[in-house]
Scaffold this active site. Sequence first.
Site, mmCIF file in Angstrom:
data_model
loop_
_atom_site.group_PDB
_atom_site.id
_atom_site.type_symbol
_atom_site.label_atom_id
_atom_site.label_comp_id
_atom_site.label_asym_id
_atom_site.label_seq_id
_atom_site.Cartn_x
_atom_site.Cartn_y
_atom_site.Cartn_z
ATOM 1 N N GLY A 159 -2.577 1.242 2.502
ATOM 2 C CA GLY A 159 -3.034 1.592 3.846
ATOM 3 C C GLY A 159 -2.895 3.054 4.215
ATOM 4 O O GLY A 159 -3.224 3.441 5.343
ATOM 5 N N ASN A 166 -9.293 -2.189 1.005
ATOM 6 C CA ASN A 166 -9.226 -3.002 2.219
ATOM 7 C C ASN A 166 -9.193 -2.094 3.447
ATOM 8 O O ASN A 166 -10.188 -1.934 4.155
ATOM 9 C CB ASN A 166 -8.021 -3.926 2.193
ATOM 10 N N THR A 167 -8.067 -1.432 3.695
ATOM 11 C CA THR A 167 -7.915 -0.636 4.913
ATOM 12 C C THR A 167 -8.962 0.469 5.009
ATOM 13 O O THR A 167 -9.459 0.766 6.106
ATOM 14 C CB THR A 167 -6.508 -0.026 4.972
ATOM 15 N N LYS A 189 -4.105 -12.304 -7.406
ATOM 16 C CA LYS A 189 -3.647 -10.920 -7.369
ATOM 17 C C LYS A 189 -2.157 -10.969 -7.037
ATOM 18 O O LYS A 189 -1.765 -11.403 -5.949
ATOM 19 C CB LYS A 189 -4.398 -10.106 -6.321
ATOM 20 N N GLY A 222 -4.505 2.736 -1.156
ATOM 21 C CA GLY A 222 -4.476 4.155 -0.842
ATOM 22 C C GLY A 222 -5.814 4.846 -0.758
ATOM 23 O O GLY A 222 -5.892 6.015 -0.369
#
Length: 260
Positions: free
Chosen positions: A163, A211-212, A102, A190
Amino acid sequence: MEDRDVLQIAGREFRSRLFLGTGKYDTFERMREALERSGTEVVTVAVRRIHLDEAGSGKCLLDYVDPKRYLILPNTAGCHTADEALRTARLAREALGTPWVKLEVIGDPKTLFPDNEGTLEAARILVREGFVVLPYCLDDPVLARKLQDVGCPAVMPLAAPIGSGLGIRNPHNISIILETVQVPVIVDAGVGTASDAAVAMELGCHGLLVNTGVAGAKDPVRMAEAMRLAVEAGRHAFLAGRIPKKRYASASSPTQGLIE
């Protein structure tokens, strides 16, 4: 009849359309449980944050990610130039034995928006070197087309700043990207909650990287499952085809043949 709605990237098939990151969890054990509950088949890891000298000690992230179960997708997080990203990708291929990467080339430290020029330059070189490059990019249809044209088998436009949890800020650009390229579009960055994931998939996106939104939730494991269900629901809704939006009401029951 078997459902063959699979995601294909570079000749590889994935049943799950949810990719999950590995950063920001309070413990590796919590991360592992979230990965399991999400149903993901692709797990991203930040190469520059992996301490390979600790592998096997229980202190290394890779000790908690089974390579037989997941495709480990190293990323070049933290790289601010094409040269840094190239070095990191090459290190990842050597250390982890995978050509998949990535690609991230960050252009601004405050917004963490990617550098268009640096991303395209690095992608072109890495593709020539045999990498399977999944580039993180702005929601820019022109750039997405250029990344496709240099050989990237998918593009990963952001939904909002990394994030931020703001969700899909510009669905129109994402829709144009979907019309512009012929490779899978994986929304990245996002996404804050399950409804954001459903919106992305209902637009027609082929997958989602989170992720976040999972790791930062009060209950990451439950949120991982919520994201899985939202991605599945959004994909089914897209394939089913929503009804047209109308300005005024339309009766749910037919009006013809009513008994007066």
